[in-house]
Design a protein around this motif. Structure first.
Motif, PDB file in Angstrom:
ATOM      1  N   ILE A  16      -0.507 -22.335  30.233  1.00 26.58           N
ATOM      2  CA  ILE A  16       0.526 -21.866  30.746  1.00 26.58           C
ATOM      3  C   ILE A  16       0.953 -22.554  32.243  1.00 26.58           C
ATOM      4  N   ARG A  17       0.284 -22.112  32.907  1.00 28.03           N
ATOM      5  CA  ARG A  17       0.579 -22.540  34.412  1.00 28.03           C
ATOM      6  C   ARG A  17       0.772 -24.420  34.559  1.00 28.03           C
ATOM      7  N   GLU A  18      -0.235 -24.841  33.684  1.00 28.52           N
ATOM      8  CA  GLU A  18      -0.098 -26.166  33.850  1.00 28.52           C
ATOM      9  C   GLU A  18       1.138 -26.597  33.115  1.00 28.52           C
ATOM     10  N   ALA A  19       1.806 -25.993  32.100  1.00 28.90           N
ATOM     11  CA  ALA A  19       2.878 -26.364  31.397  1.00 28.90           C
ATOM     12  C   ALA A  19       3.945 -25.879  32.668  1.00 28.90           C
ATOM     13  N   ASN A  20       4.037 -24.873  33.052  1.00 28.17           N
ATOM     14  CA  ASN A  20       5.069 -24.503  34.176  1.00 28.17           C
ATOM     15  C   ASN A  20       5.185 -25.554  35.250  1.00 28.17           C
ATOM     16  N   LEU A  21       3.967 -25.859  35.711  1.00 26.17           N
ATOM     17  CA  LEU A  21       3.919 -27.034  36.719  1.00 26.17           C
ATOM     18  C   LEU A  21       4.681 -28.343  36.260  1.00 26.17           C
ATOM     19  N   SER A  22       4.103 -28.864  35.102  1.00 25.01           N
ATOM     20  CA  SER A  22       4.706 -29.949  34.413  1.00 25.01           C
ATOM     21  C   SER A  22       6.338 -29.995  34.337  1.00 25.01           C
ATOM     22  N   TYR A  23       6.493 -28.707  33.717  1.00 23.30           N
ATOM     23  CA  TYR A  23       8.082 -28.592  33.467  1.00 23.30           C
ATOM     24  C   TYR A  23       8.803 -28.564  34.631  1.00 23.30           C
ATOM     25  N   LEU A  24       8.359 -27.969  35.765  1.00 22.38           N
ATOM     26  CA  LEU A  24       9.037 -27.852  37.158  1.00 22.38           C
ATOM     27  C   LEU A  24       9.225 -29.349  37.844  1.00 22.38           C
ATOM     28  N   MET A  25       7.949 -30.012  37.831  1.00 25.57           N
ATOM     29  CA  MET A  25       7.960 -31.391  38.268  1.00 25.57           C
ATOM     30  C   MET A  25       9.109 -32.277  37.439  1.00 25.57           C
ATOM     31  N   LEU A  26       8.870 -32.190  36.087  1.00 24.42           N
ATOM     32  CA  LEU A  26       9.902 -33.058  35.361  1.00 24.42           C
ATOM     33  C   LEU A  26      11.305 -32.639  35.609  1.00 24.42           C
ATOM     34  N   ALA A  27      11.676 -31.271  35.646  1.00 18.63           N
ATOM     35  CA  ALA A  27      12.965 -30.950  35.915  1.00 18.63           C
ATOM     36  C   ALA A  27      13.554 -31.416  37.221  1.00 18.63           C
ATOM     37  N   ALA A  32      19.795 -25.698  38.389  1.00 18.39           N
ATOM     38  CA  ALA A  32      19.436 -27.095  38.844  1.00 18.39           C
ATOM     39  C   ALA A  32      19.283 -27.152  40.420  1.00 18.39           C
ATOM     40  N   ASP A  33      20.261 -26.268  40.974  1.00 19.04           N
ATOM     41  CA  ASP A  33      20.252 -26.378  42.629  1.00 19.04           C
ATOM     42  C   ASP A  33      19.083 -25.762  43.119  1.00 19.04           C
ATOM     43  N   LEU A  34      18.507 -24.581  42.426  1.00 16.46           N
ATOM     44  CA  LEU A  34      17.138 -24.042  42.837  1.00 16.46           C
ATOM     45  C   LEU A  34      16.146 -24.968  42.680  1.00 16.46           C
ATOM     46  N   ILE A  35      15.883 -25.411  41.573  1.00 20.60           N
ATOM     47  CA  ILE A  35      14.982 -26.232  41.219  1.00 20.60           C
ATOM     48  C   ILE A  35      14.966 -27.482  42.012  1.00 20.60           C
ATOM     49  N   ASN A  36      15.941 -28.069  42.321  1.00 16.66           N
ATOM     50  CA  ASN A  36      16.001 -29.133  43.305  1.00 16.66           C
ATOM     51  C   ASN A  36      15.383 -29.093  44.500  1.00 16.66           C
ATOM     52  N   ALA A  75       4.927 -26.226  47.483  1.00 18.30           N
ATOM     53  CA  ALA A  75       4.348 -24.906  47.452  1.00 18.30           C
ATOM     54  C   ALA A  75       4.937 -23.978  46.707  1.00 18.30           C
ATOM     55  N   GLN A  76       6.406 -23.898  46.883  1.00 14.37           N
ATOM     56  CA  GLN A  76       6.988 -22.944  45.883  1.00 14.37           C
ATOM     57  C   GLN A  76       6.844 -23.460  44.457  1.00 14.37           C
ATOM     58  N   MET A  77       6.783 -24.583  44.053  1.00  8.03           N
ATOM     59  CA  MET A  77       6.667 -25.015  42.832  1.00  8.03           C
ATOM     60  C   MET A  77       5.187 -24.394  42.129  1.00  8.03           C
ATOM     61  N   MET A  78       4.501 -24.524  43.052  1.00  5.97           N
ATOM     62  CA  MET A  78       3.049 -24.063  42.600  1.00  5.97           C
ATOM     63  C   MET A  78       2.955 -22.535  42.311  1.00  5.97           C
ATOM     64  N   LYS A  79       3.661 -21.802  43.522  1.00  2.00           N
ATOM     65  CA  LYS A  79       3.875 -20.417  43.266  1.00  2.00           C
ATOM     66  C   LYS A  79       4.552 -20.091  42.130  1.00  2.00           C
TER      67      LYS A  79
END
Length: 107
Positions: A10-21, A43-47, A52-56
């Motif tokens: 789940i954590r790997e999927a989340n990180l991959s999703y955030l990086m792709l997004a 989109a503004d928040l993800i951008n 470090a925030q993405m990892m968290k």
């Protein structure tokens, strides 16, 4: 698969999703909104997330992305096996049109 392995996946999927997004948003914002099915605010928040925030954010135990296809008709169109290539293309196009309409309704 045990509980720890599931959480790691789940954590790997989340990180991959955030990086792709984040990558999609930076490359073509309008297309990213459509493909990801997210709002302008999301989109503004993800951008602006730092690594470090993405990892968290990714380290939670809940998937950040969800299945957008929750309609039996769309699943049927996407998984229509045994048909000719031409029919498969038409079915995928039809499924894309249905999902695009739902994205517009949600926006």
């Amino acid at each position: 698969m045990n509980a720890d392995q599931i959480l790691m996946e789940i954590r790997e999927a989340n990180l991959s999703y955030l990086m792709l997004a984040q990558s999609l948003i930076r490359a073509d914002r309008e297309q990213a909104l459509f493909r990801l099915g997210i709002s302008e605010e999301t989109a503004d928040l993800i951008n602006v997330l730092s690594p470090a925030q993405m990892m968290k954010v990714a380290s939670g135990n809940t998937l950040l992305c969800r299945m957008r296809v929750d309609d039996d008709m769309v699943w049927g169109l996407l998984t229509n096996h045994g048909k000719s290539a031409a029919n498969d293309s038409v079915a995928r196009l039809h499924a894309s049109i249905l999902m695009a309409g739902r994205h517009q309704e949600a926006a």
